[in-house]
Design an enzyme around this catalytic site. Structure first.
Site, mmCIF file in Angstrom:
data_model
loop_
_atom_site.group_PDB
_atom_site.id
_atom_site.type_symbol
_atom_site.label_atom_id
_atom_site.label_comp_id
_atom_site.label_asym_id
_atom_site.label_seq_id
_atom_site.Cartn_x
_atom_site.Cartn_y
_atom_site.Cartn_z
ATOM 1 N N ASP A 104 0.810 -1.217 0.000
ATOM 2 C CA ASP A 104 0.000 0.000 0.000
ATOM 3 C C ASP A 104 0.846 1.271 0.000
ATOM 4 O O ASP A 104 1.547 1.558 0.967
ATOM 5 C CB ASP A 104 -0.920 -0.022 1.239
ATOM 6 C CG ASP A 104 -1.922 1.125 1.232
ATOM 7 O OD1 ASP A 104 -2.069 1.800 0.193
ATOM 8 O OD2 ASP A 104 -2.569 1.343 2.278
ATOM 9 N N ASP A 284 -1.806 5.592 -6.406
ATOM 10 C CA ASP A 284 -2.146 4.801 -5.226
ATOM 11 C C ASP A 284 -2.359 3.316 -5.550
ATOM 12 O O ASP A 284 -3.269 2.972 -6.300
ATOM 13 C CB ASP A 284 -3.431 5.378 -4.606
ATOM 14 C CG ASP A 284 -3.862 4.627 -3.350
ATOM 15 O OD1 ASP A 284 -2.982 4.151 -2.609
ATOM 16 O OD2 ASP A 284 -5.080 4.517 -3.116
#
Ligand SMILES: *[C@@H]1O[C@H](CO)[C@@H](O)[C@H](O)[C@H]1NC(C)=O
Ligand SMILES: *[C@@H]1O[C@H](CO)[C@@H](O)[C@H](O)[C@H]1NC(C)=O
Ligand SMILES: *[C@@H]1O[C@H](CO)[C@@H](O)[C@H](O)[C@H]1NC(C)=O
Ligand SMILES: *[C@@H]1O[C@H](CO)[C@@H](O)[C@H](O)[C@H]1NC(C)=O
Ligand SMILES: *[C@@H]1O[C@H](CO)[C@@H](O)[C@H](O)[C@H]1NC(C)=O
Length: 413
Positions: A104, A284
């Protein structure tokens, strides 16, 4: 050493300068694979939107120095499993236990214990610090430990601060997170030391001189089957055989709240029509789709003639409309252009059933961010984008590098 002193020591260690070594060893690379599990996901678009809202709110609070720990409490309704993610197998402890961690870039705490329980060994050291991190559609709470973390054979951090969950929601099927975002995102995650940063694995690898550049590079590839080993994270440099041409180095945007993340400035056009003028957004790995501000999304919907499909939350077009879909162009102020072809704008047809879609339907991967443009956080380039371009997240030069790959123009969907 108290945990506070410990963390400070590590932050200081980050100022150590290292000589650049251009050679990237394969031992600096961690293979990653894509996992699809939408059992507990209402729909993809809503899942991504919930995350977007959370990142934006938290980014804004952080940028304005507000106390963000009092984040909206996650109601049962908002809890959704992390449906689509890239997962890395990370070794912790000695002898090591391997954990499947979600990669992440939108968060920076590394933690375990969601699935497999944390196994303590001689290298485990419990601190007296509670840790809590909310993620929009999930969260974890637990104790902070110091342990040995190994992400690849030559990439070992002896004293890595990690979270060990005593409770978590939204992570069924995974063991935790490998947080590779900017370290500032760890602020206020430790109860007793809210102003302390928790150096990331990348920070510590750089701080101890294990890698010579303070960066990570990620390669994702489009796939049509589940759980395939088809990506890699490289620490300390870029793998030049994974991309074509030169990396465009895009400065981290100064526009808040995108500036809190791996944020960049870009404009977006559909064919020859600008649908989002130059603005800030983020790259992202925790987002599946490409999300754009609601006004740009409306323009895109009209231009493609798509309709919203209630089941998947995605835009749906007919085969005839698909044959007329034009490329989306992402243009940086410095003049680099990244082209998302028509094929790159659709969800893989072979995976329609995974998202609750109908076989033969054509779904678009461009989703609604849920808020209008002009708020400093106007797009998110998620996995659907990153599977077409190579990305380098460089703390040292404060840039995001993007480059074409062999998949940029491939017909894979
Ligand atoms: C770079 O990518 C190539 C091609 O996929 C791969 O064979 C090689 O191991 C990678 N190199 C490193 C340093 O990871
Ligand atoms: C890790 O922490 C222990 C205990 O504080 C210390 O003895 C050791 O030197 C540290 N190792 C590194 C590589 O900093
Ligand atoms: C998929 O997610 C559900 C709940 O969200 C979980 O119970 C299940 O174990 C997961 N399946 C796999 C293969 O990880
Ligand atoms: C890449 O950069 C080099 C050095 O700046 C330049 O000579 C070359 O033309 C560039 N290649 C491409 C494909 O833009
Ligand atoms: C990617 O490739 C296309 C087609 O060759 C080219 O026009 C474009 O400039 C490249 N983009 C970057 C960022 O290098």
């Amino acid at each position: 050493m108290s945990p506070a002193t410990f963390l400070v020591t590590f932050i200081l260690a980050l100022s150590v300068t290292a000589t650049p070594v251009p050679t990237i060893l394969s031992s600096h690379t961690l293979p990653i694979s894509r996992r699809l599990n939408l059992t507990n996901v209402h729909n993809l678009a809503r899942h991504d939107q919930t995350r977007a809202k959370h990142l934006k709110v938290r980014g804004t609070a952080r940028a304005t120095g507000l106390h963000v720990r009092g984040d909206p409490i996650i109601g049962a309704e908002e809890v959704e499993n992390q449906g689509i993610a890239y997962v890395a197998s990370v070794n912790i402890g000695s002898p090591p236990t391997s954990y499947n961690l979600i990669v992440d870039t939108g968060s920076s705490n590394t933690w375990v214990g969601a699935g497999k329980g944390y196994v303590q060994t001689s290298t485990s050291f419990e601190t007296d610090t509670h840790v809590y991190v909310p993620y929009g559609s999930g969260a974890f709470y637990g104790m902070e430990y110091i342990d040995q973390v190994s992400v690849a054979s030559a990439l070992v951090v002896q004293n890595q601060s990690i979270g060990v969950a005593s409770a978590s929601v939204g992570f069924s099927g995974f063991d935790g997170i490998l947080g590779i975002g900017p370290v500032d995102l760890t602020l206020q995650s430790l109860n007793s030391y809210p102003n302390n940063l928790v150096p990331t694995v990348t920070d510590n690898l750089f701080g101890t001189g294990t890698i010579s550049e303070h960066s990570i590079a990620v390669s994702f590839e489009p796939i049509t089957i589940d759980d395939e080993m088809n990506g890699e994270i490289t620490w300390g440099g870029a793998n030049s055989s994974k991309y074509i041409g030169n990396l465009s180095l895009l400065p981290i945007t100064t526009t808040s709240p995108a500036s809190q993340y791996w944020g960049i400035d870009q404009s977006i056009s559909y064919g020859g029509t600008t649908i989002l003028s130059s603005t800030a957004g983020i790259v992202d790995t925790g987002t599946t789709l490409v999300l754009i501000a609601s006004d740009a999304y409306a323009a895109y919907t009209t231009a493609t003639g798509a309709v919203l499909d209630k089941t998947t939350g995605l835009l749906l077009i007919t085969k005839t409309q698909f044959s007329n879909v034009k490329s989306l162009f992402f243009r940086t102020p410095s003049g680099s252009t990244f082209e998302l072809t028509a094929n790159a704008q659709i969800w893989p047809l072979a995976l329609n059933s995974v998202i609750g879609g109908t076989s033969g339907n054509v779904y678009l991967i461009v989703g609604n961010l849920g808020t209008p443009s002009g708020e400093g956080f106007d797009f998110i380039l998620g996995l659907a984008f990153l599977e077409r371009f190579y990305a380098v997240f460089d703390t040292g030069s404060q840039t995001v590098g993007l480059a074409n790959t062999t998949f940029t123009y491939a017909t894979t969907n």
